[in-house]
Design an enzyme around this catalytic site. Sequence first.
Site, PDB file in Angstrom:
ATOM      1  N   LYS A  54       1.232  -1.191   0.077  1.00  0.00           N
ATOM      2  CA  LYS A  54      -0.023  -0.328   0.025  1.00  0.00           C
ATOM      3  C   LYS A  54       0.971   1.363   0.069  1.00  0.00           C
ATOM      4  O   LYS A  54       0.996   1.768  -0.622  1.00  0.00           O
ATOM      5  CB  LYS A  54      -0.819  -0.042   1.124  1.00  0.00           C
ATOM      6  CG  LYS A  54      -2.397  -0.678   1.143  1.00  0.00           C
ATOM      7  CD  LYS A  54      -3.072  -1.297   2.373  1.00  0.00           C
ATOM      8  CE  LYS A  54      -3.852  -2.261   1.863  1.00  0.00           C
ATOM      9  NZ  LYS A  54      -4.578  -2.693   3.333  1.00  0.00           N
ATOM     10  N   GLN A  98      -4.442  -1.129   9.211  1.00  0.00           N
ATOM     11  CA  GLN A  98      -4.029  -2.714   8.521  1.00  0.00           C
ATOM     12  C   GLN A  98      -5.021  -3.492   9.837  1.00  0.00           C
ATOM     13  O   GLN A  98      -4.801  -3.618  10.711  1.00  0.00           O
ATOM     14  CB  GLN A  98      -3.010  -3.283   8.562  1.00  0.00           C
ATOM     15  CG  GLN A  98      -2.842  -4.197   7.507  1.00  0.00           C
ATOM     16  CD  GLN A  98      -3.753  -4.323   6.587  1.00  0.00           C
ATOM     17  OE1 GLN A  98      -3.159  -3.743   5.588  1.00  0.00           O
ATOM     18  NE2 GLN A  98      -3.892  -4.973   5.580  1.00  0.00           N
ATOM     19  N   ASP A 121     -10.738   2.879   3.900  1.00  0.00           N
ATOM     20  CA  ASP A 121     -11.325   1.287   4.381  1.00  0.00           C
ATOM     21  C   ASP A 121     -12.970   1.420   3.936  1.00  0.00           C
ATOM     22  O   ASP A 121     -12.859   0.306   3.496  1.00  0.00           O
ATOM     23  CB  ASP A 121     -10.414   0.685   4.903  1.00  0.00           C
ATOM     24  CG  ASP A 121      -9.882  -0.707   4.682  1.00  0.00           C
ATOM     25  OD1 ASP A 121      -9.954  -1.073   3.874  1.00  0.00           O
ATOM     26  OD2 ASP A 121      -9.000  -0.911   5.811  1.00  0.00           O
TER      27      ASP A 121
END
Length: 291
Positions: A54, A98, A121
């Site tokens: 990422k 994450q 997200d």
Amino acid sequence: MNAQIIDGKHQASLLNQKTKTDVEILVAKHGFAPSLAVVLVGHDPASEVYVRNKVRTAKEIGINSLEYLLPADIAQTELEAKITELSQNPQIDGILVQLPLPEGLNAEKVIELIDPQKDVDGLSEISIGKLALGKLGLRACTPLGVVILAKTALGNNLSGKNVVVIGRSNLVGKPVAFLFLQENCTVTIAHSKTENLPQICKTADILVAAVGQPNMVKADWVKAGACVIDVGINRVAIENSPKTKLVGDVDFEEAKDIAGFITPVPGGVGPMTIACLMANTVMAAKLRRNI
Ligand code: NDP
């Protein structure tokens, strides 16, 4: 083999190119590049790889990425304080925590502390609520990638298609179903208590497997010519070898002879997840500033 392979890597690179252009326009016209905070707690090897990818992709696109590597034994209160600080920092446009978090930490509470405008997200209650209500907002990355891949195969107009989603998790199954509903599809959500699963799957023009069971979907579950999108990522042993490999939830070797289009694992949905995160970061930066 009948099916056309949907190349997730290629589609992700196309989306990344578009996002890079969007960033260049923001820099030229508005004098800033979006900033993404990536928070990794602990040392889960898979999570470390995802975070590295990422951060690397963000750099390639011109997004500022700020990495926060926190110890696995961090206290819940300390982690929450960090997320609150990032949420309040006006320099930051997107926050990605994450998942999964190490045992003992409450991910739900952490996600709810992310400013919804920075929830790149798309997993907070507000983001999922906006999706369910069909309101403008940040969409969960993997589900968004799934819909983009289906459109790559079948064209932008998915109206009237029968979609079967196997899996009803908050992370994948439910948001995928809402996204296809928004595309005017007829959506069935199947799960572990669903009866006659193979027959239900066989009605699908678009079959999405998000289960976490290696090679579960067999050829006779697939309607001839269907578009099969495999979200599953399962690590399995290779016969007569100490090594392992990644396989999806769909038995690719069987299903490829029946489907019209199919995503491989790896190289299907996975790369799209990161590309959608980047696109979301640009979208968040624009929405926050009313650009
Ligand atoms: P969860 O474990 O949270 O959910 C799995 C879902 O599958 C549940 O709804 C469960 O039903 C259902 N299910 C389990 N077994 C069966 C069965 N035998 N028949 C029918 N349904 C079943 O997983 P996630 O949604 O988080 O992830 C699914 C897969 O996608 C995993 O392999 C994961 O690694 C992968 N993934 C891939 C990503 C990517 O970027 N490509 C991103 C995120 C996930 P019930 O609710 O009844 O228990």
